[in-house]
Design an enzyme around this catalytic site. Structure first.
Site, PDB file in Angstrom:
ATOM      1  N   GLY A  53       0.843  -1.185   0.000  1.00 54.83           N
ATOM      2  CA  GLY A  53       0.000   0.000   0.000  1.00 54.83           C
ATOM      3  C   GLY A  53       0.877   1.233   0.000  1.00 54.83           C
ATOM      4  O   GLY A  53       2.049   1.178   0.403  1.00 54.83           O
ATOM      5  N   GLN A  96       2.832   9.891   1.454  1.00 56.76           N
ATOM      6  CA  GLN A  96       4.123   9.216   1.499  1.00 56.76           C
ATOM      7  C   GLN A  96       5.034   9.596   0.328  1.00 56.76           C
ATOM      8  O   GLN A  96       6.243   9.422   0.405  1.00 56.76           O
ATOM      9  CB  GLN A  96       3.939   7.696   1.546  1.00 56.76           C
ATOM     10  CG  GLN A  96       3.333   7.219   2.848  1.00 56.76           C
ATOM     11  CD  GLN A  96       3.200   5.725   2.860  1.00 56.76           C
ATOM     12  OE1 GLN A  96       2.229   5.176   2.363  1.00 56.76           O
ATOM     13  NE2 GLN A  96       4.203   5.054   3.410  1.00 56.76           N
ATOM     14  N   CYS A 108       6.429  -0.234   7.395  1.00 59.68           N
ATOM     15  CA  CYS A 108       5.930   0.958   6.714  1.00 59.68           C
ATOM     16  C   CYS A 108       7.032   1.508   5.825  1.00 59.68           C
ATOM     17  O   CYS A 108       8.183   1.621   6.254  1.00 59.68           O
ATOM     18  CB  CYS A 108       5.507   2.008   7.737  1.00 59.68           C
ATOM     19  SG  CYS A 108       4.863   3.527   6.996  1.00 59.68           S
ATOM     20  N   LEU A 109       6.681   1.876   4.621  1.00 61.99           N
ATOM     21  CA  LEU A 109       7.661   2.446   3.698  1.00 61.99           C
ATOM     22  C   LEU A 109       8.167   3.796   4.189  1.00 61.99           C
ATOM     23  O   LEU A 109       9.215   4.254   3.744  1.00 61.99           O
ATOM     24  CB  LEU A 109       7.050   2.567   2.302  1.00 61.99           C
ATOM     25  CG  LEU A 109       6.641   1.233   1.660  1.00 61.99           C
ATOM     26  CD1 LEU A 109       5.939   1.481   0.333  1.00 61.99           C
ATOM     27  CD2 LEU A 109       7.826   0.309   1.500  1.00 61.99           C
ATOM     28  N   HIS A 145      -3.946   0.824   7.777  1.00 65.34           N
ATOM     29  CA  HIS A 145      -2.615   1.427   7.766  1.00 65.34           C
ATOM     30  C   HIS A 145      -2.571   2.605   6.782  1.00 65.34           C
ATOM     31  O   HIS A 145      -2.122   3.699   7.137  1.00 65.34           O
ATOM     32  CB  HIS A 145      -1.590   0.358   7.373  1.00 65.34           C
ATOM     33  CG  HIS A 145      -0.182   0.839   7.347  1.00 65.34           C
ATOM     34  ND1 HIS A 145       0.740   0.458   8.291  1.00 65.34           N
ATOM     35  CD2 HIS A 145       0.483   1.653   6.483  1.00 65.34           C
ATOM     36  CE1 HIS A 145       1.909   1.022   8.012  1.00 65.34           C
ATOM     37  NE2 HIS A 145       1.778   1.756   6.917  1.00 65.34           N
ATOM     38  N   GLU A 146      -3.061   2.392   5.573  1.00 62.82           N
ATOM     39  CA  GLU A 146      -3.019   3.462   4.565  1.00 62.82           C
ATOM     40  C   GLU A 146      -3.973   4.597   4.912  1.00 62.82           C
ATOM     41  O   GLU A 146      -3.645   5.767   4.710  1.00 62.82           O
ATOM     42  CB  GLU A 146      -3.303   2.906   3.169  1.00 62.82           C
ATOM     43  CG  GLU A 146      -2.305   1.875   2.686  1.00 62.82           C
ATOM     44  CD  GLU A 146      -0.847   2.294   2.825  1.00 62.82           C
ATOM     45  OE1 GLU A 146      -0.523   3.488   2.646  1.00 62.82           O
ATOM     46  OE2 GLU A 146      -0.016   1.415   3.124  1.00 62.82           O
ATOM     47  N   HIS A 166      -2.411   7.044   7.234  1.00 61.87           N
ATOM     48  CA  HIS A 166      -1.522   8.013   6.582  1.00 61.87           C
ATOM     49  C   HIS A 166      -2.291   9.260   6.135  1.00 61.87           C
ATOM     50  O   HIS A 166      -1.755  10.371   6.179  1.00 61.87           O
ATOM     51  CB  HIS A 166      -0.822   7.392   5.375  1.00 61.87           C
ATOM     52  CG  HIS A 166       0.382   6.590   5.720  1.00 61.87           C
ATOM     53  ND1 HIS A 166       1.509   7.129   6.313  1.00 61.87           N
ATOM     54  CD2 HIS A 166       0.661   5.266   5.542  1.00 61.87           C
ATOM     55  CE1 HIS A 166       2.411   6.190   6.479  1.00 61.87           C
ATOM     56  NE2 HIS A 166       1.918   5.044   6.035  1.00 61.87           N
TER      57      HIS A 166
END
Length: 188
Positions: free
Chosen positions: A46, A51, A99-100, A141-142, A145
């Site tokens: 995702g 991000q 997480c990226l 999670h997304e 963000h």
């Protein structure tokens, strides 16, 4: 399409709520194509627009389950509903996330088992997604963000302190930190 740099914890765009998308333009379509390419290059499951430095309420997702059924899409201006979370400590083997925007680390985090999401796609069509398990975790999670929340903001105190030490050691936690998928040697 192009891979974009991924912002790392501390960049202000990751810590503020994103703005709604008023209209799907060609710029939005290019952004979404770039987000898919960036997510795939990372690799990730995702990626939210903040991000990649764009403070808009958009995220992309992709996951192959055990049966290799593809699950891939984009949601613009999503709304999310979740089932109640089960109280207790998260299982580090089954409930850890990465997480990226905090690459190379994983911490356990309890999430709701089921999630329902609505929004629109690039054609302005209504999107409705109802999932459970790992896919529900991805959506939660997304969506976080888009509200300026990184998963490490939700972990328990001991893991939060560990994450802060890692961030300091790596020079994160300040504006301008990012990494480039396919070029930088980082894993999330």
């Amino acid at each position: 399409m192009a891979v974009r740099p991924i912002k790392i914890m501390g960049d202000p765009v990751l810590h503020s709520p994103a703005a709604p998308v008023d209209e799907v333009t060609d710029d939005i379509r290019v952004l979404v194509a770039d987000m898919f390419e960036t997510m795939d290059a990372a690799p990730g499951v995702g990626l939210a627009a903040p991000q990649v430095g764009v403070a808009l309420r958009i995220f992309v997702y992709s996951h192959l389950d055990d049966d290799e059924h593809p699950w891939r899409g984009v949601v613009i201006n999503p709304e999310l509903w979740v089932s109640p979370s089960v109280p207790g400590e998260p299982d580090p083997d089954l409930e850890s996330e990465g997480c990226l925007s905090f690459p190379g680390e994983r911490f356990p985090l309890r999430r709701a088992e089921r999630a329902m999401l609505t929004g629109t796609d690039l054609e302005g069509e209504h999107v409705w997604v109802q999932v459970e398990g790992w896919r529900a975790r991805i959506l939660q999670h997304e969506f976080d963000h888009l509200d300026g929340i990184i998963y490490i903001d939700r972990v328990d105190d001991a893991d939060w302190k560990t994450a802060q030490k890692i961030a300091r050691k790596r020079g994160w936690g300040r504006p301008g930190c990012s990494w480039m998928p396919g070029e930088d040697d980082l894993e999330a």
